[in-house]
Design a protein around this motif. Structure first.
Motif, mmCIF file in Angstrom:
data_model
loop_
_atom_site.group_PDB
_atom_site.id
_atom_site.type_symbol
_atom_site.label_atom_id
_atom_site.label_comp_id
_atom_site.label_asym_id
_atom_site.label_seq_id
_atom_site.Cartn_x
_atom_site.Cartn_y
_atom_site.Cartn_z
ATOM 1 N N PRO A 52 0.822 -1.217 0.000
ATOM 2 C CA PRO A 52 0.000 0.000 0.000
ATOM 3 C C PRO A 52 0.857 1.269 0.000
ATOM 4 N N GLY A 53 0.515 2.188 -0.893
ATOM 5 C CA GLY A 53 1.208 3.473 -0.952
ATOM 6 C C GLY A 53 2.537 3.467 -1.667
ATOM 7 N N ALA A 54 2.929 2.336 -2.251
ATOM 8 C CA ALA A 54 4.212 2.245 -2.961
ATOM 9 C C ALA A 54 3.987 1.534 -4.290
ATOM 10 N N PRO A 55 4.793 1.858 -5.302
ATOM 11 C CA PRO A 55 4.655 1.189 -6.605
ATOM 12 C C PRO A 55 5.370 -0.167 -6.603
ATOM 13 N N LEU A 56 5.202 -0.919 -5.530
ATOM 14 C CA LEU A 56 5.987 -2.124 -5.286
ATOM 15 C C LEU A 56 5.083 -3.340 -5.122
ATOM 16 N N ARG A 57 5.528 -4.453 -5.710
ATOM 17 C CA ARG A 57 4.883 -5.748 -5.528
ATOM 18 C C ARG A 57 5.944 -6.693 -4.984
ATOM 19 N N ILE A 58 5.528 -7.564 -4.062
ATOM 20 C CA ILE A 58 6.465 -8.504 -3.446
ATOM 21 C C ILE A 58 6.158 -9.917 -3.930
ATOM 22 N N VAL A 59 7.206 -10.607 -4.354
ATOM 23 C CA VAL A 59 7.089 -11.977 -4.849
ATOM 24 C C VAL A 59 6.872 -12.907 -3.658
ATOM 25 N N PRO A 60 5.871 -13.795 -3.747
ATOM 26 C CA PRO A 60 5.677 -14.761 -2.666
ATOM 27 C C PRO A 60 6.779 -15.818 -2.681
ATOM 28 N N GLY A 61 6.908 -16.530 -1.595
ATOM 29 C CA GLY A 61 7.831 -17.649 -1.548
ATOM 30 C C GLY A 61 7.149 -18.908 -2.054
ATOM 31 N N LEU A 62 7.874 -20.026 -1.993
ATOM 32 C CA LEU A 62 7.311 -21.327 -2.336
ATOM 33 C C LEU A 62 7.298 -22.202 -1.101
#
Length: 173
Positions: A95-105
């Motif tokens: 939220p509030g950032a142009p960022l997406r975080i990759v999930p783990g496996l």
């Protein structure tokens, strides 16, 4: 595109151009466990400072422990078998950032195990060397991973404490 490798002990940032060419890179000892006041947003803005054009912020993606429960935003694990498509569907927005975080496996069942960050390395390796699909990938590190692929999907993996064990033996024996 901004790509971040944000682990427990360090933050590495890359500014990527067309075709994934690295245009600039930066690193700081701002791992999720070393960051004062847990100021993830401030660290993100400091390490990417000056990379955005006059058009606004650049899209960014991060992998590693930044998506853990101790990180900025929790990114759920994707169950095996999993690969680039499954990971892309589960990217966690910040939220509030142009960022997406990759999930783990996550490997469930008889030999439960997890990885966070290595899945992104595997996707990159498959992009650079498609002939490794269906093979075995070894990722050395503090918690080395031996990964068996089924085509381009991670089918199973095992973690070995090689780097961590080496550090303990070196410092305390």
């Amino acid at each position: 595109l901004v790509a971040l490798d944000w682990g427990s002990s360090s933050l590495r940032a890359y500014l990527l151009g067309e075709g994934g060419k690295i245009l600039d890179r930066r690193a700081e000892p701002w791992g999720i466990l070393q960051l004062p006041d847990r100021d993830f947003e401030g660290a993100f803005h400091r390490i990417t400072e000056g990379w955005a054009s006059g058009a606004g912020s650049l899209p960014a993606i991060a992998s590693g422990m930044i998506g853990s429960a101790q990180g900025w935003v929790g990114a759920a694990y994707v169950d095996l078998p999993g690969g680039a498509e499954q990971l892309a569907r589960e990217l966690a927005p910040v939220p509030g950032a142009p960022l997406r975080i990759v999930p783990g496996l996550a490997q469930r069942g008889h030999s439960p195990d997890v990885m966070r960050g290595e899945e992104t390395q595997i996707v990159g390796a498959l992009t650079l060397k498609p002939d490794i699909a269906g093979g075995l990938v070894v990722l050395p590190g503090t918690h080395s991973k031996w990964v068996r692929l089924a085509g381009e999907l991670v089918r199973e993996f095992t973690t070995y404490m090689t780097g961590e064990l080496f550090a303990v033996l070196r410092a305390h024996s």
